[in-house]
Design a protein around this motif. Structure first.
Motif, PDB file in Angstrom:
ATOM      1  N   THR A 113       0.807  -1.229   0.000  1.00  0.00           N
ATOM      2  CA  THR A 113       0.000   0.000   0.000  1.00  0.00           C
ATOM      3  C   THR A 113       0.835   1.271   0.000  1.00  0.00           C
ATOM      4  N   GLY A 114       2.122   1.174   0.291  1.00  0.00           N
ATOM      5  CA  GLY A 114       2.954   2.368   0.385  1.00  0.00           C
ATOM      6  C   GLY A 114       3.822   2.579  -0.842  1.00  0.00           C
ATOM      7  N   ASN A 115       4.432   3.750  -0.906  1.00  0.00           N
ATOM      8  CA  ASN A 115       5.419   4.080  -1.929  1.00  0.00           C
ATOM      9  C   ASN A 115       6.797   3.824  -1.324  1.00  0.00           C
ATOM     10  N   LEU A 116       7.537   2.885  -1.868  1.00  0.00           N
ATOM     11  CA  LEU A 116       8.811   2.485  -1.279  1.00  0.00           C
ATOM     12  C   LEU A 116       9.826   3.623  -1.241  1.00  0.00           C
ATOM     13  N   ASP A 117       9.646   4.628  -2.083  1.00  0.00           N
ATOM     14  CA  ASP A 117      10.564   5.771  -2.103  1.00  0.00           C
ATOM     15  C   ASP A 117      10.060   6.946  -1.265  1.00  0.00           C
ATOM     16  N   GLN A 118       8.926   6.755  -0.601  1.00  0.00           N
ATOM     17  CA  GLN A 118       8.376   7.808   0.252  1.00  0.00           C
ATOM     18  C   GLN A 118       9.322   8.116   1.406  1.00  0.00           C
ATOM     19  N   GLU A 119       9.565   9.398   1.659  1.00  0.00           N
ATOM     20  CA  GLU A 119      10.395   9.818   2.790  1.00  0.00           C
ATOM     21  C   GLU A 119       9.545   9.847   4.062  1.00  0.00           C
ATOM     22  N   ILE A 120      10.038   9.183   5.101  1.00  0.00           N
ATOM     23  CA  ILE A 120       9.308   9.102   6.362  1.00  0.00           C
ATOM     24  C   ILE A 120      10.178   9.683   7.474  1.00  0.00           C
ATOM     25  N   THR A 121       9.602  10.598   8.233  1.00  0.00           N
ATOM     26  CA  THR A 121      10.304  11.189   9.369  1.00  0.00           C
ATOM     27  C   THR A 121       9.936  10.439  10.644  1.00  0.00           C
ATOM     28  N   VAL A 122      10.935  10.023  11.386  1.00  0.00           N
ATOM     29  CA  VAL A 122      10.707   9.282  12.631  1.00  0.00           C
ATOM     30  C   VAL A 122      10.168  10.242  13.684  1.00  0.00           C
ATOM     31  N   LYS A 123       9.029   9.885  14.280  1.00  0.00           N
ATOM     32  CA  LYS A 123       8.428  10.720  15.313  1.00  0.00           C
ATOM     33  C   LYS A 123       8.838  10.241  16.703  1.00  0.00           C
ATOM     34  N   ARG A 124       8.518  11.052  17.682  1.00  0.00           N
ATOM     35  CA  ARG A 124       8.932  10.759  19.049  1.00  0.00           C
ATOM     36  C   ARG A 124       8.262   9.495  19.596  1.00  0.00           C
ATOM     37  N   ASP A 125       7.043   9.186  19.125  1.00  0.00           N
ATOM     38  CA  ASP A 125       6.352   8.014  19.666  1.00  0.00           C
ATOM     39  C   ASP A 125       7.088   6.718  19.325  1.00  0.00           C
ATOM     40  N   ALA A 164       8.406  -0.189  13.104  1.00  0.00           N
ATOM     41  CA  ALA A 164       6.988  -0.516  12.939  1.00  0.00           C
ATOM     42  C   ALA A 164       6.110   0.687  13.258  1.00  0.00           C
ATOM     43  N   ILE A 165       6.451   1.409  14.337  1.00  0.00           N
ATOM     44  CA  ILE A 165       5.672   2.591  14.708  1.00  0.00           C
ATOM     45  C   ILE A 165       5.830   3.685  13.661  1.00  0.00           C
ATOM     46  N   ALA A 166       7.062   3.915  13.195  1.00  0.00           N
ATOM     47  CA  ALA A 166       7.303   4.961  12.196  1.00  0.00           C
ATOM     48  C   ALA A 166       6.550   4.675  10.902  1.00  0.00           C
ATOM     49  N   ILE A 167       6.550   3.421  10.475  1.00  0.00           N
ATOM     50  CA  ILE A 167       5.853   3.043   9.241  1.00  0.00           C
ATOM     51  C   ILE A 167       4.348   3.222   9.395  1.00  0.00           C
ATOM     52  N   SER A 168       3.801   2.754  10.507  1.00  0.00           N
ATOM     53  CA  SER A 168       2.350   2.843  10.694  1.00  0.00           C
ATOM     54  C   SER A 168       1.896   4.289  10.859  1.00  0.00           C
ATOM     55  N   ASP A 169       2.715   5.127  11.504  1.00  0.00           N
ATOM     56  CA  ASP A 169       2.394   6.556  11.596  1.00  0.00           C
ATOM     57  C   ASP A 169       2.296   7.182  10.207  1.00  0.00           C
ATOM     58  N   ALA A 170       3.268   6.851   9.348  1.00  0.00           N
ATOM     59  CA  ALA A 170       3.338   7.482   8.025  1.00  0.00           C
ATOM     60  C   ALA A 170       2.242   6.993   7.087  1.00  0.00           C
ATOM     61  N   LEU A 171       1.918   5.714   7.144  1.00  0.00           N
ATOM     62  CA  LEU A 171       0.987   5.145   6.166  1.00  0.00           C
ATOM     63  C   LEU A 171      -0.465   5.174   6.611  1.00  0.00           C
ATOM     64  N   ALA A 172      -0.695   5.206   7.929  1.00  0.00           N
ATOM     65  CA  ALA A 172      -2.086   5.147   8.398  1.00  0.00           C
ATOM     66  C   ALA A 172      -2.439   6.248   9.385  1.00  0.00           C
ATOM     67  N   GLY A 173      -1.473   7.069   9.775  1.00  0.00           N
ATOM     68  CA  GLY A 173      -1.747   8.140  10.718  1.00  0.00           C
ATOM     69  C   GLY A 173      -1.475   7.769  12.155  1.00  0.00           C
ATOM     70  N   SER A 174      -1.542   6.458  12.464  1.00  0.00           N
ATOM     71  CA  SER A 174      -1.271   5.979  13.821  1.00  0.00           C
ATOM     72  C   SER A 174      -1.157   4.463  13.784  1.00  0.00           C
ATOM     73  N   HIS A 195      -5.613 -12.512  15.003  1.00  0.00           N
ATOM     74  CA  HIS A 195      -6.143 -11.202  15.382  1.00  0.00           C
ATOM     75  C   HIS A 195      -4.999 -10.350  15.915  1.00  0.00           C
ATOM     76  N   TYR A 196      -4.956  -9.091  15.450  1.00  0.00           N
ATOM     77  CA  TYR A 196      -3.880  -8.176  15.830  1.00  0.00           C
ATOM     78  C   TYR A 196      -4.414  -7.064  16.734  1.00  0.00           C
ATOM     79  N   THR A 197      -3.605  -6.681  17.721  1.00  0.00           N
ATOM     80  CA  THR A 197      -3.906  -5.499  18.532  1.00  0.00           C
ATOM     81  C   THR A 197      -2.783  -4.474  18.465  1.00  0.00           C
ATOM     82  N   ASN A 198      -1.667  -4.807  17.812  1.00  0.00           N
ATOM     83  CA  ASN A 198      -0.548  -3.874  17.672  1.00  0.00           C
ATOM     84  C   ASN A 198       0.246  -4.223  16.424  1.00  0.00           C
ATOM     85  N   VAL A 199       1.209  -3.369  16.082  1.00  0.00           N
ATOM     86  CA  VAL A 199       1.920  -3.515  14.805  1.00  0.00           C
ATOM     87  C   VAL A 199       3.242  -4.252  14.921  1.00  0.00           C
TER      88      VAL A 199
END
Length: 319
Positions: A113-125, A164-174, A195-199
């Motif tokens: 679902t993502g663009n492999l060349d997309q630039e992602i900034t690591v957030k504090r979370d 995992a957190i950085a990717i999910s933040d960038a692609l889904a918002g959280s 069944h998943y409860t986390n990434v």
């Protein structure tokens, strides 16, 4: 004089009629047309010999027989990659915690679902996730920027919960939004014991689970993607210092990549609840096996279980 002329005309007309009739009969005989009052003989058709449908030669398959290997893992599952036949099954259909093998689904959804060349900034979370929960990590620093492709190596090789957190933040918002996608995709793949409860799989909850059979089905599907296959088969991935990030070297936690002949990946996992886990694929003599062990007592025994299971599988007769 007039009578002779008239008789001549009549004779000419009769001759023309006879000639026309002859030509018509000749033409119809060539065309195969039968005029009223004419008899015809149907030509005898030449029989066309039937070509028999070739019977496909069955391909030889691994056939499970003889004593099964005794493993210390509580769950074990082995499948012939070519045809999906189950060769070994100890509690393979039972739901169980699966630790960081969760990241197989995280990576697959990101790739699809993502663009492999997309630039992602690591957030504090992402950083706090490592500090607060003590998760395995890729050493990401808030503010660093990576492409999605690079973060996937940080996710799958060192099993980075921060990735995992950085990717999910960038692609889904959280991460929470990303988990919704994970469960939806699991349903579409008919992973009914998942069944998943986390990434990232770091949890003490019993609501985050899968089965060895589901993990095998998921991974067989994921391995059809060449990007996924390339990542999980990589022993080490190095990023030099750039303006976007510092230097990083990520080593694959699957040590069997370097110690077991033919090992092709895929993903390790460990929590106190799940024990030591491994989803794996290996190939010998052009034949591939895929499988899962869950809840081994330690890493060394887990690797021994996997090696023993694969040696048994590759030693089965082809029939």
């Amino acid at each position: 004089m007039n009578r002779r002329f008239i008789m001549g005309v009549i004779l000419v007309i009769i001759a023309c009629c006879l000639l026309l009739t002859s030509l018509t009969l000749y033409a119809t005989s060539i065309a195969g047309v039968t005029l009223p009052g004419m008899s015809s003989v149907e030509p005898t058709p030449t029989p066309v010999p039937e070509t028999p449908t070739p019977i496909p030669t069955p391909k030889p398959e691994l056939t499970a027989q003889g004593p099964l290997p005794v493993l210390q893992a509580k769950v074990a599952y082995l499948v012939d990659m070519q045809n999906g036949h189950v060769l070994y099954d100890i509690h393979g259909e039972q739901a169980a915690p699966m630790a960081s093998t969760t990241k197989i689904m995280t990576a697959l959804i990101a790739i699809q679902t993502g663009n492999l060349d997309q630039e992602i900034t690591v957030k504090r979370d992402a950083y706090l996730h490592v500090i607060e929960l003590g998760s395995s990590n890729a050493g990401l620093v808030p503010g660093e920027q990576f492409t999605l492709r690079e973060l996937l190596y940080g996710l799958m090789l060192p099993s980075g919960g921060d990735a995992a957190i950085a990717i999910s933040d960038a692609l889904a918002g959280s991460p929470e939004n990303f988990v919704v996608r994970m469960n939806l995709f699991a349903s579409r793949l008919h992973l009914f014991q998942t069944h998943y409860t986390n990434v990232d799989g770091l949890t003490s909850e019993d609501t985050h689970y899968s089965s060895a059979a589901d993990l095998t089905r998921l991974t067989r599907y994921a391995l059809t993607n060449p990007i996924f296959r390339q990542i999980v088969d990589t022993p080490t991935y190095t990023l030099p210092t750039t303006k976007q990030h510092g230097p990083h070297t990520w080593t694959n936690t699957n040590t069997l990549l370097s110690t077991y002949k033919g090992m092709l990946g895929v993903k390790t996992g460990h929590t106190d609840l799940a024990g030591y886990c491994l989803v794996f694929e290996a190939q010998r003599n052009g034949h591939s096996l895929i499988g899962v062990v869950l809840n081994s007592p330690d890493q060394a025994i887990r690797d021994q279980d996997v090696s023993k299971l694969l040696n048994w599988g590759f030693g089965l007769p082809m029939k």
